[in-house]
Design a protein around this motif. Structure first.
Motif, PDB file in Angstrom:
ATOM      1  N   GLY A  39       0.803  -1.226   0.000  1.00 22.55           N
ATOM      2  CA  GLY A  39       0.000   0.000   0.000  1.00 22.55           C
ATOM      3  C   GLY A  39       0.832   1.270   0.000  1.00 22.55           C
ATOM      4  N   ARG A  40       2.112   1.139   0.192  1.00 25.59           N
ATOM      5  CA  ARG A  40       2.975   2.323   0.259  1.00 25.59           C
ATOM      6  C   ARG A  40       3.518   2.703  -1.116  1.00 25.59           C
ATOM      7  NH1 ARG A  40       8.491   3.131   1.103  1.00 25.59           N
ATOM      8  NH2 ARG A  40       8.889   0.929   1.436  1.00 25.59           N
ATOM      9  N   THR A  41       4.064   1.720  -1.834  1.00 27.64           N
ATOM     10  CA  THR A  41       4.662   2.056  -3.132  1.00 27.64           C
ATOM     11  C   THR A  41       4.115   1.214  -4.273  1.00 27.64           C
ATOM     12  OG1 THR A  41       6.447   0.528  -2.660  1.00 27.64           O
ATOM     13  CG2 THR A  41       6.876   2.861  -2.216  1.00 27.64           C
ATOM     14  N   GLY A  42       3.347   0.180  -3.988  1.00 25.09           N
ATOM     15  CA  GLY A  42       2.903  -0.716  -5.053  1.00 25.09           C
ATOM     16  C   GLY A  42       1.740  -0.138  -5.852  1.00 25.09           C
ATOM     17  N   PHE A  43       1.620  -0.573  -7.086  1.00 23.11           N
ATOM     18  CA  PHE A  43       0.540  -0.124  -7.971  1.00 23.11           C
ATOM     19  C   PHE A  43      -0.828  -0.530  -7.428  1.00 23.11           C
ATOM     20  CE2 PHE A  43      -1.674  -1.777 -12.015  1.00 23.11           C
ATOM     21  CZ  PHE A  43      -2.427  -0.626 -12.176  1.00 23.11           C
ATOM     22  N   LEU A  44      -1.048  -1.818  -7.210  1.00 20.11           N
ATOM     23  CA  LEU A  44      -2.363  -2.265  -6.748  1.00 20.11           C
ATOM     24  C   LEU A  44      -2.606  -1.782  -5.322  1.00 20.11           C
ATOM     25  CD1 LEU A  44      -2.418  -5.936  -8.107  1.00 20.11           C
ATOM     26  CD2 LEU A  44      -3.274  -3.867  -9.198  1.00 20.11           C
ATOM     27  N   GLY A  45      -1.595  -1.913  -4.459  1.00 19.91           N
ATOM     28  CA  GLY A  45      -1.759  -1.537  -3.056  1.00 19.91           C
ATOM     29  C   GLY A  45      -2.135  -0.077  -2.889  1.00 19.91           C
ATOM     30  N   THR A  46      -1.480   0.804  -3.627  1.00 16.48           N
ATOM     31  CA  THR A  46      -1.788   2.237  -3.515  1.00 16.48           C
ATOM     32  C   THR A  46      -3.236   2.500  -3.922  1.00 16.48           C
ATOM     33  OG1 THR A  46       0.494   2.770  -4.008  1.00 16.48           O
ATOM     34  CG2 THR A  46      -1.098   4.554  -4.265  1.00 16.48           C
ATOM     35  N   ASN A  47      -3.676   1.841  -4.980  1.00 18.30           N
ATOM     36  CA  ASN A  47      -5.053   2.056  -5.447  1.00 18.30           C
ATOM     37  C   ASN A  47      -6.082   1.484  -4.469  1.00 18.30           C
ATOM     38  OD1 ASN A  47      -5.320   3.418  -8.249  1.00 18.30           O
ATOM     39  ND2 ASN A  47      -3.484   2.128  -8.419  1.00 18.30           N
ATOM     40  N   TRP A  82       0.496   9.788  -1.606  1.00 16.60           N
ATOM     41  CA  TRP A  82       0.854   9.801  -0.190  1.00 16.60           C
ATOM     42  C   TRP A  82       1.353  11.161   0.278  1.00 16.60           C
ATOM     43  CZ3 TRP A  82      -1.697   6.609   2.293  1.00 16.60           C
ATOM     44  CH2 TRP A  82      -1.930   5.325   1.818  1.00 16.60           C
ATOM     45  N   LYS A  83       1.737  12.011  -0.638  1.00 14.08           N
ATOM     46  CA  LYS A  83       2.120  13.359  -0.220  1.00 14.08           C
ATOM     47  C   LYS A  83       0.962  14.021   0.511  1.00 14.08           C
ATOM     48  CE  LYS A  83       5.421  14.535  -3.776  1.00 14.08           C
ATOM     49  NZ  LYS A  83       5.507  15.083  -5.111  1.00 14.08           N
ATOM     50  N   ALA A  84      -0.235  13.757   0.022  1.00 10.88           N
ATOM     51  CA  ALA A  84      -1.418  14.426   0.589  1.00 10.88           C
ATOM     52  C   ALA A  84      -2.141  13.588   1.628  1.00 10.88           C
ATOM     53  CB  ALA A  84      -2.378  14.760  -0.547  1.00 10.88           C
ATOM     54  N   VAL A 138      -0.358   0.594   6.437  1.00  9.58           N
ATOM     55  CA  VAL A 138       0.615   0.236   5.400  1.00  9.58           C
ATOM     56  C   VAL A 138       2.008   0.179   6.030  1.00  9.58           C
ATOM     57  CG1 VAL A 138      -0.690   1.312   3.513  1.00  9.58           C
ATOM     58  CG2 VAL A 138       1.050   2.631   4.698  1.00  9.58           C
ATOM     59  N   GLN A 139       2.947  -0.382   5.277  1.00  8.53           N
ATOM     60  CA  GLN A 139       4.333  -0.329   5.742  1.00  8.53           C
ATOM     61  C   GLN A 139       4.763   1.132   5.834  1.00  8.53           C
ATOM     62  OE1 GLN A 139       3.542  -2.825   3.185  1.00  8.53           O
ATOM     63  NE2 GLN A 139       5.265  -4.247   3.190  1.00  8.53           N
ATOM     64  N   SER A 140       5.883   1.399   6.517  1.00  5.22           N
ATOM     65  CA  SER A 140       6.238   2.788   6.801  1.00  5.22           C
ATOM     66  C   SER A 140       6.347   3.625   5.523  1.00  5.22           C
ATOM     67  CB  SER A 140       7.546   2.847   7.581  1.00  5.22           C
ATOM     68  OG  SER A 140       8.537   2.166   6.863  1.00  5.22           O
ATOM     69  N   LEU A 141       6.012   4.888   5.668  1.00  3.47           N
ATOM     70  CA  LEU A 141       5.864   5.765   4.502  1.00  3.47           C
ATOM     71  C   LEU A 141       7.017   6.738   4.334  1.00  3.47           C
ATOM     72  CD1 LEU A 141       2.184   6.722   5.092  1.00  3.47           C
ATOM     73  CD2 LEU A 141       3.037   5.714   3.009  1.00  3.47           C
ATOM     74  N   HIS A 142       7.366   7.003   3.103  1.00  2.00           N
ATOM     75  CA  HIS A 142       8.246   8.130   2.807  1.00  2.00           C
ATOM     76  C   HIS A 142       7.348   9.152   2.122  1.00  2.00           C
ATOM     77  CE1 HIS A 142      11.633   5.727   3.849  1.00  2.00           C
ATOM     78  NE2 HIS A 142      11.274   4.793   2.999  1.00  2.00           N
ATOM     79  N   LYS A 143       7.191  10.311   2.776  1.00  5.26           N
ATOM     80  CA  LYS A 143       6.200  11.274   2.307  1.00  5.26           C
ATOM     81  C   LYS A 143       6.364  11.666   0.855  1.00  5.26           C
ATOM     82  CE  LYS A 143       4.055  13.650   6.052  1.00  5.26           C
ATOM     83  NZ  LYS A 143       3.736  14.865   6.707  1.00  5.26           N
ATOM     84  N   GLU A 171       1.190   3.724  10.143  1.00  6.50           N
ATOM     85  CA  GLU A 171       2.372   3.035   9.621  1.00  6.50           C
ATOM     86  C   GLU A 171       2.752   1.866  10.528  1.00  6.50           C
ATOM     87  OE1 GLU A 171       5.660   5.632   8.772  1.00  6.50           O
ATOM     88  OE2 GLU A 171       4.311   7.349   8.748  1.00  6.50           O
ATOM     89  N   ILE A 172       3.145   0.776   9.895  1.00  4.51           N
ATOM     90  CA  ILE A 172       3.671  -0.356  10.656  1.00  4.51           C
ATOM     91  C   ILE A 172       5.048  -0.660  10.085  1.00  4.51           C
ATOM     92  CG2 ILE A 172       3.400  -2.813  11.145  1.00  4.51           C
ATOM     93  CD1 ILE A 172       0.461  -2.459  11.258  1.00  4.51           C
TER      94      ILE A 172
END
Ligand SMILES: C[C@H]1O[C@H](OP(=O)(O)OP(=O)(O)OC[C@H]2O[C@@H](n3cnc4c(=O)[nH]c(N)nc43)[C@H](O)[C@@H]2O)[C@@H](O)[C@@H](O)C1=O
Length: 317
Positions: A12-20, A45-47, A34-39, A54-55
């Motif tokens: 959910g952080r960087t993946g195509f399907l997960g983000t959607n 995820w910026k917004a 989701v796994q930890s985020l880089h803003k 985050e886990i």
């Protein structure tokens, strides 16, 4: 069904399907993990970082999940397109076996109620007819798909075993070729539509299209795909397997013509059959989703391409 629920989305952080999935489930009122985020990683995820929890975990190495997660959408995978499938398909085996095994174990032990495993239509044997859910294990998968497809088949069977042993509900999804925003647009590692969109938007000249124009795929736009999976989630229980596909077929030649028109490309392109090619055709039977879920795709191929091109232009190019 999702309002107020705790939903973990791997990938959910960087993946195509997960983000959607994260985007849609947030809009349906779920509490998303989701796994930890880089803003600064992805524009979505910026917004939206303040809306998720985050886990810190690395499922390729260990299996741990806090209790209290209601549903788990397992979208994380090491995946890639025709180049890797033709040159190094082994890269898609070991890491994914570890991730899939750890994730299932962690979810079952943390008492997750329902688990979605995003498998692949690459699990199927190479039949000319449209591939039905019950066809998956009838013959070996073709050519270089053999290893990655058996990795997915193993993970599907493992998920079934966890259902029998722990009672964790399992929904297996076999997507056709999904495309759209938040996909990888890498010129070598991505799948065919994002790679072509990038080449045409960048007005490369001449453009080299891999393989031959008669290769056939079922391309499903990501919003239709997510809607189909969530319908299956809502309407099924126990252990279930669904193809989620557009139910229509395009050749790579048609894809190229459409992208060329939509990007107003006036350069030259040609097909190169010495470049990585995979199987000639993959037709996915979508009658189970149609009959049981009343699911059919709403976004035409042309419309989906246009949306993806616009998103790519405004976000990444
Ligand atoms: C569902 C399944 O989907 C994937 O399989 P695929 O459909 O074979 O992958 P693809 O989208 O990369 O290629 C489709 C066709 O398109 C041609 N093609 C033309 N020009 C470019 C091009 O520029 N890039 C790419 N990647 N392909 C091109 C290319 O020669 C090939 O014949 C699996 O990786 C696997 O992960 C999976 O699960």
């Amino acid at each position: 069904m999702f309002n107020g629920k705790n939903v973990y989305i791997s990938g959910g952080r960087t993946g195509f399907l997960g983000t959607n999935f994260a985007k849609e489930l947030l809009s349906r009122g779920a509490k998303v993990y989701v796994q930890s985020l880089h803003k600064d990683k992805q524009s979505f995820w910026k917004a939206n970082t303040e809306n998720v929890t985050e886990i810190i975990c690395d499922f390729s190495k260990s299996a741990e999940l806090p209790e209290g997660i209601d549903y788990f959408f397992h979208c994380a995978a090491h995946t890639s397109g025709a180049h890797e499938m033709a040159t190094n398909p082994v890269a898609q085996i070991t890491e994914n076996v570890f991730i899939n095994s750890h994730v299932l174990d962690a979810a079952a032990k943390a008492k997750v109620k329902k688990f979605v495993f995003i498998s692949s239509s690459a699990v199927y044997p190479e039949y000319e007819r449209p591939l039905k859910e019950e066809d998956a294990f009838l013959d070996d998968p073709p050519g270089n798909y053999f290893g990655p497809a058996w990795m997915k088949r193993y993970s599907e069977k493992l998920a079934e075993f966890y259902y029998k042993w722990y009672g964790m509900e399992i929904l297996i999804i076999r997507p056709s070729n999904a495309y759209g925003p938040y996909s990888s647009f890498d010129l070598i590692a991505s799948h065919v539509l994002p790679a072509l969109i990038r080449k045409f938007v960048e007005k490369q000249n001449p453009i080299e299209v891999w393989g031959t124009p008669d290769v056939v795929r079922d391309f499903i736009y990501i919003d239709d795909f997510v809607r189909g999976v969530l319908l299956a989630f809502e309407k099924t229980s126990g252990f279930e397997v669904y193809n989620i596909a557009a139910g229509s077929l395009q050749t790579i030649g048609e894809a190229v013509e459409n992208i060329s028109e939509l990007t107003h490309y006036d350069g030259k392109y040609s097909f190169n059959s010495t470049k990585p090619m995979t199987i000639k055709q993959r037709k996915i039977d979508n009658t189970k989703a149609l009959n049981v879920l009343n699911f059919s795709s709403k976004i035409s191929f042309r419309e989906g391409l246009e949306k993806t091109i616009n998103w790519y232009k405004s976000t990444l190019s």
